[in-house]
Design an enzyme around this catalytic site. Structure first.
Site, short mmCIF file in Angstrom:
data_model
loop_
_atom_site.label_atom_id
_atom_site.label_comp_id
_atom_site.label_asym_id
_atom_site.label_seq_id
_atom_site.Cartn_x
_atom_site.Cartn_y
_atom_site.Cartn_z
N LYS A 1 21.82 47.07 34.06
CA LYS A 1 21.91 46.49 35.41
C LYS A 1 20.94 45.33 35.60
O LYS A 1 19.96 45.17 34.86
CB LYS A 1 21.68 47.57 36.47
CG LYS A 1 22.94 48.43 36.66
CD LYS A 1 22.86 49.40 37.80
CE LYS A 1 24.20 50.14 37.91
NZ LYS A 1 24.16 51.23 38.89
N ARG B 1 24.09 57.77 33.28
CA ARG B 1 25.36 57.05 33.07
C ARG B 1 25.05 55.76 32.32
O ARG B 1 24.35 54.89 32.84
CB ARG B 1 25.98 56.76 34.44
CG ARG B 1 27.32 56.04 34.39
CD ARG B 1 27.85 55.79 35.81
NE ARG B 1 29.07 55.04 35.80
CZ ARG B 1 29.12 53.72 35.71
NH1 ARG B 1 28.03 53.00 35.63
NH2 ARG B 1 30.30 53.10 35.69
#
Ligand code: 8Y7
Length: 259
Positions: free
Chosen positions: A204, A238
């Site tokens: 991210k 995740r």
């Protein structure tokens, strides 16, 4: 939890798994590398991404759910749409991963109608298109926690038992870098909600910003961040990079299980 994107505009996979055979090979590789759950997604929730129609999302994800089920691995379906949830459950999905925490029409009922499927409730401020424009909180940790607690109560009212629920603070979903760091530092305080925590930070922007690394150079950062989340109590991470994350999880478990 390994990420299988089927979206042409997904920022970190560059659309390379759109074609079905490539996606099927990616599933095999993830399994070889030791993945425990595969998260199949057909709607990009990347900041600024366009919405996807129900029929397009179904075409993208259902064959992948079927393929993972056939390979004998649990499937999580990353969707907010009730119909996609229903079809994925019918195809054998074990978990619904909803970044909108079952707030879309029919979603709560779709999960309540099953008495088995697990649900991950995630926090997001705003909507994907605009969520990164100007995120604001007075106290991000308290506000995220209280939203998740409210969603748990709504689930319980419609008969979704809390033993089927896990929670996710939603890193990067309507949050500045400072908000994300504050949530990470205080992740252990989410223990008071008494439910398993899922954390998604893989590749991210927050990692890119801290390391000044483009999306192809975030593996180390992602693994270290996942490891940090585990030490703060996360139960599921995740991720895109299965092999190094499985190694991190194995080390973490070996240390934690020592007497
Ligand atoms: C998350 C997620 C995404 C996350 C959960 C990306 C679908 C953006 N992020 N689901 N989905 N938690 N539960 O970068 O953090 O993978 S999409």
């Amino acid at each position: 939890m390994g990420i299988l994107n089927t979206t042409p505009d997904s920022f970190s996979d560059g659309g390379s798994y759109v074609r079905k055979d490539i996606a099927l090979r990616r599933i095999e590789t993830m399994i070889e590398e030791g993945v425990d759950i595969i998260d199949v997604g057909g709607e990009s929730t990347r900041p600024g991404a366009q919405a996807v129609s129900e029929s397009e999302e179904l075409v993208r994800v259902i064959p992948m759910v079927e393929a993972v089920v056939a390979a004998g691995k649990p499937v999580s379906i990353d969707t907010s749409k009730a119909l996609v949830m229903q079809e994925a459950i019918r195809a054998g999905a074990s978990m619904i991963n909803d970044v909108r925490a079952l707030q879309e029409e029919g979603a709560l009922d779709a999960v309540a109608a099953s008495d088995e499927v697990l649900i991950c409730l995630m926090h997001m401020q705003g909507q994907p298109r605009s969520m990164q424009h100007n995120p604001h909180y007075d106290d991000v940790v308290t506000e995220v926690k209280s939203f998740l607690q409210q969603r748990v109560e709504v689930c319980q009212k419609v008969g979704i038992n809390s033993d089927r629920i896990c929670l996710d603070p939603g890193f990067g979903f309507g949050k500045t870098l400072q908000h994300n760091c504050e949530l990470m530092k205080h992740l252990d305080s989410f223990k008071e909600l008494n439910l398993p925590l899922l954390v998604g930070v893989s590749r991210k922007t927050m990692i890119g910003n801290i390391l000044d690394a483009d999306v192809n150079n975030r593996t180390n950062g992602s693994v270290v961040a996942a490891m940090y989340a585990l030490t703060k109590g996360a139960k599921i991470v995740r991720v895109h990079d299965i092999k190094p994350t499985v190694e991190a999880v194995k080390l973490f478990c070996a240390f934690e299980q020592a007497k």
